[in-house]
Design an enzyme around this catalytic site. Structure first.
Site, PDB file in Angstrom:
ATOM      1  CG  ASP A 104       8.089  35.394 -15.753  1.00 20.43           C
ATOM      2  OD1 ASP A 104       7.688  36.571 -15.801  1.00 20.43           O
ATOM      3  OD2 ASP A 104       9.246  35.091 -15.422  1.00 20.43           O
ATOM      4  CB  CYS A 133      42.798  18.170 -26.792  1.00 16.44           C
ATOM      5  SG  CYS A 133      44.419  17.400 -26.564  1.00 16.44           S
ATOM      6  CB  SER A 138      -0.580  45.067  -8.570  1.00 17.18           C
ATOM      7  OG  SER A 138      -0.247  45.960  -9.596  1.00 17.18           O
ATOM      8  CG  LEU A 139      -2.300  39.326  -7.924  1.00 18.64           C
ATOM      9  CD1 LEU A 139      -1.940  37.961  -8.488  1.00 18.64           C
ATOM     10  CD2 LEU A 139      -3.608  39.256  -7.152  1.00 18.64           C
ATOM     11  CG  ASP A 145      -1.157  20.071 -40.175  1.00 21.42           C
ATOM     12  OD1 ASP A 145      -2.007  20.332 -39.293  1.00 21.42           O
ATOM     13  OD2 ASP A 145       0.040  19.879 -39.938  1.00 21.42           O
ATOM     14  CB  CYS A 178      48.492  17.457 -23.174  1.00 20.31           C
ATOM     15  SG  CYS A 178      47.451  17.623 -24.647  1.00 20.31           S
ATOM     16  CE  LYS A 224       7.362  37.451  -7.941  1.00 26.55           C
ATOM     17  NZ  LYS A 224       7.312  37.713  -9.395  1.00 26.55           N
ATOM     18  CD  GLU A 281      -9.409  16.339 -43.119  1.00 29.31           C
ATOM     19  OE1 GLU A 281     -10.508  15.832 -43.382  1.00 29.31           O
ATOM     20  OE2 GLU A 281      -8.834  16.181 -42.025  1.00 29.31           O
ATOM     21  CE1 TYR A 286      -5.152  36.567 -14.833  1.00 34.88           C
ATOM     22  CE2 TYR A 286      -3.740  35.283 -16.309  1.00 34.88           C
ATOM     23  CZ  TYR A 286      -4.048  36.474 -15.670  1.00 34.88           C
ATOM     24  OH  TYR A 286      -3.261  37.585 -15.868  1.00 34.88           O
ATOM     25  CD  GLU A 342      -6.527  30.755 -11.707  1.00 32.33           C
ATOM     26  OE1 GLU A 342      -7.538  30.440 -12.341  1.00 32.33           O
ATOM     27  OE2 GLU A 342      -6.166  31.946 -11.548  1.00 32.33           O
ATOM     28  CE  LYS A 389       2.819  37.019 -10.043  1.00 34.47           C
ATOM     29  NZ  LYS A 389       3.699  37.439 -11.144  1.00 34.47           N
ATOM     30  CB  CYS A 403      45.164  14.650 -23.410  1.00 33.03           C
ATOM     31  SG  CYS A 403      44.476  16.182 -22.752  1.00 33.03           S
ATOM     32  CE  LYS A 454      -6.784  34.499  -9.471  1.00 33.47           C
ATOM     33  NZ  LYS A 454      -7.374  34.449 -10.837  1.00 33.47           N
ATOM     34  CB  CYS A 478      45.438  20.771 -25.124  1.00 33.07           C
ATOM     35  SG  CYS A 478      44.733  19.877 -23.721  1.00 33.07           S
TER      36      CYS A 478
END
Length: 678
Positions: free
Chosen positions: A131, A431, A86-87, A38, A418, A321, A40, A233, A127, A129, A437, A297, A415
């Site tokens: 999110d 408590c 879309s898939l 870091d 008790c 899914k 350097e 991807y 692959e 998916k 207790c 795919k 509590c």
């Protein structure tokens, strides 16, 4: 030297610095193989900034552009060169097999019509998916000139300034022969989200919304603060470049410095595909980022061209899914449950909802501060987001609509078990009634007898309740005073069960010291910490006499844990309990240090402090830990400046990140680990 040559000198130096800094960033953020420290990197970065200030010029691919600039007035529409499709989705194996049948049918029809140039038997690339938020990047002659959201697939929103803050996105690539359009997913790693929320004024609810919100934020500085990442991807448009299969395309992405996720599988049959789907469904919670499925795919690109598209989807790909891990439901009530340490934890009851294959009705809320941070103080009766990961109790993330207000969630003053007045200790309610207790005492006895503690066979929480109610067992030490006559008359106890319990109690008297310390239930300590204590002090007396200063010198023990240990052994009640056990024959054993004595003192791991993280291909973490200890290493659970080596398997998360930040040696493949172990 001419004036023109003089002015060209700083520009050439800037180009040189940018190339060097971008190479370092690529090695660090994309390849995970840093070649420079870091210090350097920072020195070169500072020099570049100085030259930019002196010349008043910032080149388009300069890493200084990643910090975020002026607040934007709005998003500019951007038309993609190639449509982002879309898939189609499958949520059952049957629907996935139906898709495969359609693919096979279309391939067979083509081959019958074109026998001289048939398509190959379909094989598949799998692959993850991700999110997050779909990204579409445009490069011209090697320079990043635009980044956009998916939008409607044809027109998205230009978010170039925001995407430039993602350090794994290359600003310049080796491919300079034309225009390139690359698709990927912007994500926020879960470990990054966790660290962000520790100091955030407004904690973020989940990684997906955090990434999407950052990339669609008009202030790029906000995007930069969230330390997003991106995986790539697909190539939607490539001028003058052709690929024959999926692997060639992903290799091209890697060669051009794009971050491609390492989890990619190639399968020749649907049986292999199904096996991988089942496997990754079980591994899902181990990833440091959110996924909601697997994309399947057709691997051959000529077959993709022949199969083509419907109005909405490519025929050559489908998304399998997983069941949702997040859902929306109504928060109905909150009760406060008491544990063995006396801590009260709020547990929410929600309207029953299906989540990750189970019906959820209860969710965790850590403490009153957690309730307030999540905006739930007036949340009873409102709609909330919930998340379930693995088999743990789900948690509430926050309200669906911040403005909606319901009834107040109030913390108890006494509590519920008790009636003792409660105490605040930091963020939690406790408590203080340790001796009277009922839930605390039963919990303490059941924990003491559990497998990882004293391992008293046939013992259960029901046994602890029965002994508390009918034989006046109030402390773990009381277990060792039980007689056959006291046990045989209990309900569900015959002579055989009673003798078995007494035999198990007798056997437990010789448990190892680390298990005995864990059985005591010292606050803020787990199995890793009690092992460290046992290995270091090698006697109960030594642990009990330790000072906080001494303890903080041990691996994995910070100030809070050290104070907890000292306070526990200074408590007269706890000392009395331990002394009673010792009088009744309990004698914690310290195993011979045979492994360390037999270890090769010239071996690589001898005397080193090692942390294991992630999943190794063939070794479990326990197996790897035993091999390391046999080689003379000390295996600990957290990364610190005292750590010498981190063994990082697949899906390693925040521990690997911290090791990289501290410059600790990282071993990231099992073959190297085995070679060093000899």
């Amino acid at each position: 030297m001419t004036v023109e040559e003089t002015s060209r000198e700083p520009l050439a130096r800037m180009e040189q610095l940018i190339e060097e800094l971008n190479r370092m960033a690529h090695e660090y953020y994309t390849l995970d193989t840093p070649s420079a420290s870091d210090v350097e990197y920072d020195a070169l970065y500072d020099l570049l900034m100085k030259l930019e200030q002196e010349t008043g010029l910032v080149l388009p691919h300069s890493p200084t552009r990643r910090v975020g600039g002026e607040i934007l007035k709005g998003f500019t529409p951007h038309r993609h060169l190639a449509k982002l499709w879309s898939l189609d989705k499958a949520q059952t194996e049957a629907s996935l097999l139906a898709w495969h049948t359609r693919v096979k049918k279309l391939v067979d029809q083509y081959n019958q019509a074109n026998p001289d140039n048939p398509l190959p038997e379909p094989s598949f690339a799998l692959e993850l998916k991700f999110d997050g938020l779909t990204l579409n990047l445009t490069y011209q002659n090697g320079e990043l000139v635009q980044a956009a959201t998916r939008g409607n697939g044809q027109v998205g929103e230009g978010i170039l300034a925001q995407v430039k803050t993602i350090r794994s996105v290359p600003l310049r690539i080796p491919f300079k022969e034309g225009t390139l359009e690359v698709q990927g997913e912007g994500v926020m790693f879960l470990s990054v989200l966790e660290n962000y929320n520790k100091t955030a004024a407004e904690p973020l609810k989940n990684a997906r919304n955090a990434a999407a919100g950052a990339l669609r934020n008009l202030n790029p500085k906000t995007t930069a603060e969230r330390r997003l990442d991106a995986f790539f991807y697909n190539i939607g448009y490539a001028e003058g470049v052709r690929f024959s299969n999926h692997k060639e395309m992903t290799d091209f992405l890697k060669d051009n410095h794009f971050k491609v996720n390492g989890w990619t599988r190639y399968c020749n049959t649907m049986d292999q595909v199904m096996e991988e789907l089942r496997k990754v469904a079980g591994e899902r919670s181990s990833f440091d980022f959110l996924i909601d499925g697997i994309v399947i795919k057709v691997a051959d690109l000529r077959t993709r061209e022949v199969l083509g598209y419907t109005d909405k989807f490519p025929r050559w790909a489908i998304a399998y899914k997983f069941e949702a891990e997040e859902a929306v439901t109504t928060l109905l009530s909150v009760t406060w449950e008491l544990g063995r340490t006396g801590k009260l934890t709020p547990v929410a009851k929600v309207e029953a909802v299906e989540l990750a294959g189970v019906t959820v009705q209860n969710c965790t809320l850590n403490n009153l501060g957690d309730i307030e941070r999540k905006g739930l103080k007036r949340g009873l009766g409102t709609l909330v987001y919930i998340r379930r990961s693995n088999d743990v109790i789900p948690e509430i993330l926050g309200k669906v609509t911040e403005e909606e207000e319901g009834e107040e969630i109030a913390a108890p003053e006494a509590c519920p078990a008790c009636g003792t007045a409660l105490e605040w200790r930091g963020a939690h309610l406790f408590c203080p009634n340790k001796t009277g207790c009922r839930p605390q005492l039963i919990g303490r006895i059941a924990h003491f007898a559990s497998r990882d503690a004293m391992d008293i066979e046939t013992f259960s929480e029901k046994t602890a309740e029965q002994l508390y109610d009918e034989r006046n067992v109030r402390d773990p030490a009381d277990l060792y005073e039980l007689t056959l006559e006291q046990l045989v008359t209990l309900e569900r106890f015959g002579e055989k069960k009673a003798r078995n319990l007494l035999d198990a109690l007798e056997k437990s008297k010789g448990r190892e010291l680390e298990s005995f310390l864990f059985a005591l239930g010292i606050p803020n300590t787990g199995k890793t910490t009690t092992k460290v204590l046992a290995d270091h002090y090698r006697s109960l007396e030594g642990v009990m006499a330790a000072t906080a200063e001494e303890l903080q010198g041990l691996p994995d023990i910070g100030g809070i844990v050290a104070e907890s240990i000292v306070s526990f052994f200074n408590d007269p009640l706890m000392r009395a309990s331990i002394e009673k056990m010792l009088r009744l024959g309990v004698s914690p054993q310290v195993p011979e240090q045979a492994a360390e004595a037999a270890a090769d003192k010239d071996g690589f791991f001898y005397g080193k402090t090692v942390v294991l993280t992630g999943t190794l291909p063939t070794l479990s973490r326990d197996e790897a830990g035993k091999l390391l200890e046999a080689a003379g290493a000390k295996v600990t659970g957290s990364v610190s400046k005292k750590t010498d080596v981190v063994i990082a398997g697949e899906a390693a998360g925040s521990k690997l990140t911290k090791a990289q930040e501290l410059g600790i040696r990282i071993i990231d493949n099992e073959e190297e680990l085995r070679q060093l172990l000899g």
